[in-house]
Design a protein around this motif. Sequence first.
Motif, PDB file in Angstrom:
ATOM      1  N   MET A  89       0.844  -1.195   0.000  1.00 53.82           N
ATOM      2  CA  MET A  89       0.000   0.000   0.000  1.00 53.82           C
ATOM      3  C   MET A  89       0.877   1.243   0.000  1.00 53.82           C
ATOM      4  SD  MET A  89      -3.083   0.888   2.622  1.00 53.82           S
ATOM      5  CE  MET A  89      -2.414   2.412   3.265  1.00 53.82           C
ATOM      6  N   SER A  90       0.482   2.227  -0.745  1.00 55.27           N
ATOM      7  CA  SER A  90       1.329   3.423  -0.809  1.00 55.27           C
ATOM      8  C   SER A  90       1.057   4.339   0.385  1.00 55.27           C
ATOM      9  CB  SER A  90       1.088   4.165  -2.117  1.00 55.27           C
ATOM     10  OG  SER A  90      -0.166   4.781  -2.098  1.00 55.27           O
ATOM     11  N   SER A  91       2.060   5.141   0.701  1.00 52.52           N
ATOM     12  CA  SER A  91       1.963   6.022   1.862  1.00 52.52           C
ATOM     13  C   SER A  91       1.099   7.229   1.566  1.00 52.52           C
ATOM     14  CB  SER A  91       3.354   6.514   2.250  1.00 52.52           C
ATOM     15  OG  SER A  91       4.160   5.431   2.596  1.00 52.52           O
ATOM     16  N   ARG A  92       0.485   7.729   2.611  1.00 55.95           N
ATOM     17  CA  ARG A  92      -0.259   8.984   2.486  1.00 55.95           C
ATOM     18  C   ARG A  92       0.542  10.065   3.205  1.00 55.95           C
ATOM     19  NH1 ARG A  92      -5.663   9.565   4.088  1.00 55.95           N
ATOM     20  NH2 ARG A  92      -5.851  10.973   2.328  1.00 55.95           N
ATOM     21  N   ILE A  93       0.952  11.050   2.438  1.00 59.07           N
ATOM     22  CA  ILE A  93       1.914  12.045   2.920  1.00 59.07           C
ATOM     23  C   ILE A  93       1.334  13.448   2.713  1.00 59.07           C
ATOM     24  CG2 ILE A  93       4.259  12.935   2.556  1.00 59.07           C
ATOM     25  CD1 ILE A  93       4.874  10.078   1.306  1.00 59.07           C
ATOM     26  N   ASP A  94       1.149  14.174   3.806  1.00 54.76           N
ATOM     27  CA  ASP A  94       0.592  15.534   3.755  1.00 54.76           C
ATOM     28  C   ASP A  94       1.657  16.493   4.300  1.00 54.76           C
ATOM     29  OD1 ASP A  94      -0.836  17.902   4.004  1.00 54.76           O
ATOM     30  OD2 ASP A  94      -2.641  16.947   4.827  1.00 54.76           O
ATOM     31  N   LEU A  95       2.176  17.355   3.425  1.00 49.57           N
ATOM     32  CA  LEU A  95       3.366  18.134   3.796  1.00 49.57           C
ATOM     33  C   LEU A  95       3.103  19.612   4.116  1.00 49.57           C
ATOM     34  CD1 LEU A  95       6.137  16.667   1.430  1.00 49.57           C
ATOM     35  CD2 LEU A  95       5.645  16.123   3.819  1.00 49.57           C
ATOM     36  N   HIS A  96       1.887  19.952   4.517  1.00 47.15           N
ATOM     37  CA  HIS A  96       1.616  21.373   4.802  1.00 47.15           C
ATOM     38  C   HIS A  96       0.397  21.462   5.721  1.00 47.15           C
ATOM     39  CE1 HIS A  96       0.806  25.604   2.765  1.00 47.15           C
ATOM     40  NE2 HIS A  96       0.708  25.667   4.085  1.00 47.15           N
ATOM     41  N   THR A  97       0.629  21.726   7.006  1.00 44.82           N
ATOM     42  CA  THR A  97      -0.484  21.848   7.967  1.00 44.82           C
ATOM     43  C   THR A  97      -0.139  22.885   9.043  1.00 44.82           C
ATOM     44  OG1 THR A  97       0.295  20.165   9.553  1.00 44.82           O
ATOM     45  CG2 THR A  97      -1.056  19.385   7.706  1.00 44.82           C
ATOM     46  N   HIS A  98      -1.180  23.401   9.668  1.00 44.77           N
ATOM     47  CA  HIS A  98      -1.022  24.433  10.705  1.00 44.77           C
ATOM     48  C   HIS A  98      -1.672  23.999  12.014  1.00 44.77           C
ATOM     49  CE1 HIS A  98       0.394  27.542   7.847  1.00 44.77           C
ATOM     50  NE2 HIS A  98      -0.267  26.774   7.001  1.00 44.77           N
ATOM     51  N   SER A  99      -1.060  24.412  13.115  1.00 50.58           N
ATOM     52  CA  SER A  99      -1.583  24.136  14.456  1.00 50.58           C
ATOM     53  C   SER A  99      -1.831  25.468  15.174  1.00 50.58           C
ATOM     54  CB  SER A  99      -0.558  23.318  15.255  1.00 50.58           C
ATOM     55  OG  SER A  99       0.512  24.158  15.669  1.00 50.58           O
TER      56      SER A  99
ATOM     57  N   HIS B 244      -2.998  21.786  -4.363  1.00 48.27           N
ATOM     58  CA  HIS B 244      -3.405  22.621  -3.227  1.00 48.27           C
ATOM     59  C   HIS B 244      -4.794  23.132  -3.565  1.00 48.27           C
ATOM     60  CE1 HIS B 244      -3.690  26.196  -0.646  1.00 48.27           C
ATOM     61  NE2 HIS B 244      -2.688  25.713   0.078  1.00 48.27           N
ATOM     62  N   GLU B 245      -5.650  23.270  -2.575  1.00 47.54           N
ATOM     63  CA  GLU B 245      -7.044  23.645  -2.862  1.00 47.54           C
ATOM     64  C   GLU B 245      -7.179  25.017  -3.524  1.00 47.54           C
ATOM     65  OE1 GLU B 245      -9.713  24.182   0.363  1.00 47.54           O
ATOM     66  OE2 GLU B 245      -8.380  25.548   1.446  1.00 47.54           O
ATOM     67  N   ASP B 246      -6.180  25.868  -3.361  1.00 54.24           N
ATOM     68  CA  ASP B 246      -6.263  27.187  -3.983  1.00 54.24           C
ATOM     69  C   ASP B 246      -5.784  27.204  -5.429  1.00 54.24           C
ATOM     70  OD1 ASP B 246      -7.333  28.156  -1.673  1.00 54.24           O
ATOM     71  OD2 ASP B 246      -5.480  29.080  -0.937  1.00 54.24           O
TER      72      ASP B 246
ATOM     73  N   GLY C 203       2.071  17.901  -2.918  1.00 51.23           N
ATOM     74  CA  GLY C 203       0.656  18.170  -2.782  1.00 51.23           C
ATOM     75  C   GLY C 203       0.334  18.110  -1.304  1.00 51.23           C
ATOM     76  N   SER C 204      -0.527  18.990  -0.830  1.00 55.41           N
ATOM     77  CA  SER C 204      -0.815  19.013   0.600  1.00 55.41           C
ATOM     78  C   SER C 204      -2.124  19.718   0.887  1.00 55.41           C
ATOM     79  CB  SER C 204       0.323  19.680   1.369  1.00 55.41           C
ATOM     80  OG  SER C 204       1.152  20.442   0.545  1.00 55.41           O
ATOM     81  N   SER C 205      -2.603  19.483   2.114  1.00 53.78           N
ATOM     82  CA  SER C 205      -3.919  20.010   2.465  1.00 53.78           C
ATOM     83  C   SER C 205      -3.883  21.479   2.875  1.00 53.78           C
ATOM     84  CB  SER C 205      -4.524  19.190   3.610  1.00 53.78           C
ATOM     85  OG  SER C 205      -3.766  19.359   4.793  1.00 53.78           O
ATOM     86  N   ASP C 206      -2.783  21.922   3.496  1.00 56.24           N
ATOM     87  CA  ASP C 206      -2.752  23.247   4.123  1.00 56.24           C
ATOM     88  C   ASP C 206      -3.873  23.324   5.166  1.00 56.24           C
ATOM     89  OD1 ASP C 206      -2.002  25.828   4.701  1.00 56.24           O
ATOM     90  OD2 ASP C 206      -2.464  26.654   2.721  1.00 56.24           O
ATOM     91  N   PHE C 207      -4.004  22.233   5.906  1.00 58.10           N
ATOM     92  CA  PHE C 207      -5.033  22.106   6.943  1.00 58.10           C
ATOM     93  C   PHE C 207      -4.880  23.188   8.011  1.00 58.10           C
ATOM     94  CE2 PHE C 207      -6.252  20.115  11.061  1.00 58.10           C
ATOM     95  CZ  PHE C 207      -7.586  19.836  10.799  1.00 58.10           C
TER      96      PHE C 207
ATOM     97  N   HIS D 213      -5.030  16.605  -0.099  1.00 55.33           N
ATOM     98  CA  HIS D 213      -4.055  16.467  -1.183  1.00 55.33           C
ATOM     99  C   HIS D 213      -2.807  15.864  -0.572  1.00 55.33           C
ATOM    100  CE1 HIS D 213      -6.590  18.784  -3.793  1.00 55.33           C
ATOM    101  NE2 HIS D 213      -6.690  19.701  -2.852  1.00 55.33           N
ATOM    102  N   THR D 214      -2.100  15.072  -1.354  1.00 56.15           N
ATOM    103  CA  THR D 214      -0.933  14.372  -0.808  1.00 56.15           C
ATOM    104  C   THR D 214       0.251  14.435  -1.762  1.00 56.15           C
ATOM    105  OG1 THR D 214      -1.799  12.303  -1.701  1.00 56.15           O
ATOM    106  CG2 THR D 214      -2.286  12.763   0.624  1.00 56.15           C
ATOM    107  N   THR D 215       1.398  14.044  -1.210  1.00 55.71           N
ATOM    108  CA  THR D 215       2.674  14.064  -1.932  1.00 55.71           C
ATOM    109  C   THR D 215       3.102  12.620  -2.181  1.00 55.71           C
ATOM    110  OG1 THR D 215       3.308  16.166  -0.924  1.00 55.71           O
ATOM    111  CG2 THR D 215       5.116  14.756  -1.665  1.00 55.71           C
ATOM    112  N   THR D 216       3.725  12.359  -3.327  1.00 54.41           N
ATOM    113  CA  THR D 216       4.172  10.979  -3.614  1.00 54.41           C
ATOM    114  C   THR D 216       5.367  10.619  -2.724  1.00 54.41           C
ATOM    115  OG1 THR D 216       5.773  11.634  -5.305  1.00 54.41           O
ATOM    116  CG2 THR D 216       3.491  11.207  -6.045  1.00 54.41           C
ATOM    117  N   GLU D 217       5.542   9.320  -2.538  1.00 52.05           N
ATOM    118  CA  GLU D 217       6.691   8.838  -1.757  1.00 52.05           C
ATOM    119  C   GLU D 217       8.003   9.283  -2.382  1.00 52.05           C
ATOM    120  OE1 GLU D 217       6.647   4.595  -0.410  1.00 52.05           O
ATOM    121  OE2 GLU D 217       4.535   4.778  -0.958  1.00 52.05           O
ATOM    122  N   GLU D 218       8.055   9.233  -3.703  1.00 54.57           N
ATOM    123  CA  GLU D 218       9.285   9.597  -4.408  1.00 54.57           C
ATOM    124  C   GLU D 218       9.658  11.059  -4.123  1.00 54.57           C
ATOM    125  OE1 GLU D 218       8.883   9.776  -8.621  1.00 54.57           O
ATOM    126  OE2 GLU D 218      11.030  10.171  -8.866  1.00 54.57           O
TER     127      GLU D 218
END
Length: 286
Positions: A1-11, A223-225, A247-251, A263-268
Amino acid sequence: MSSRIDLHTHSTASDGTLTPAELVRAAAEAGLDVLALTDHDTTAGWASAVRALPPGLGLVRGAEISCRWFGTEPAVPLHLLAYLFDPDAPELVAELARVRAAREERGERIVALLRADGIDVSWPEILAGAAGGTVGRPHIAQALIRAGLVATTNEAFGPDWLGERYRLPKEDIDVFHAVRLVRAAGGVPVFAHPRATRRGRIVPDALIAELATVGLAGLEADHEDHSPAERAHVRALAGELGLVVTGSSDFHGTHKTVRLGAHTTTEEAYERIVAEASGVTGVAYG
Ligand code: AMP
Ligand code: FE
Ligand code: FE
Ligand code: ZN
């Protein structure tokens, strides 16, 4: 199974609504394998995110740096994602602190403009709402919602409010300087939502090509924008320039409607980013 990678989020360390600990737990629940924490102009959330890491989740410590391109008049604001940099690199630390201070000063001026028009919002209350995190327009938006002037954060970003009429620039970092500082700190810089025309003015491709020659590593395409055409354009440009595509959510929690992993980023692509980091700040694992 491929990884799910989200590279942009805020807390809550900036303008997200989940604490760093809540964010990493939510990421695991959303089925993510890798999450990047990229609060605006701060690394303040890193430690508590690492402490709360659920088993199986990889954490990329990062930030989203407020930059500006001064090659045109007026200068164009833009966001640079920075991954895995040394959080103690003195010059970068100083620049981030300067930008955070400038954000407070600008927030206070925006509130003064609103108050001059008879709008009853309070800067101390807005600052308290940011709870020590990097303050931004989303915090002012909450005050407008509390005052009953708008119904949603999105509405608060409309042209009558924080999107135009009460929008003021802040003192950002020159983007060339920021790319160099991130690289000097062992980090990997990626241009966030570079083609998001719906957010405002964008920079020309020639500028992105120039940034690539001084160390820019990648471009955020999904990105959603970004419209589908904008995503395709970014992808093609990255291909031409040999840049990584992310690719990322910018959650942002409830400050935005987008979900973690939207949105997600590939493993590569992820592996290329990790390989380009100098190792001071590695990926943390739960
Ligand atoms: P600032 O950093 O203070 O200039 O505020 C910009 C931040 O507001 C960005 O990081 C976005 O996350 C957020 N933002 C921009 N547009 C919107 C919108 N329409 N709805 C919610 N948040 C937004
Ligand atoms: Fe934000
Ligand atoms: Fe951004
Ligand atoms: Zn962001």
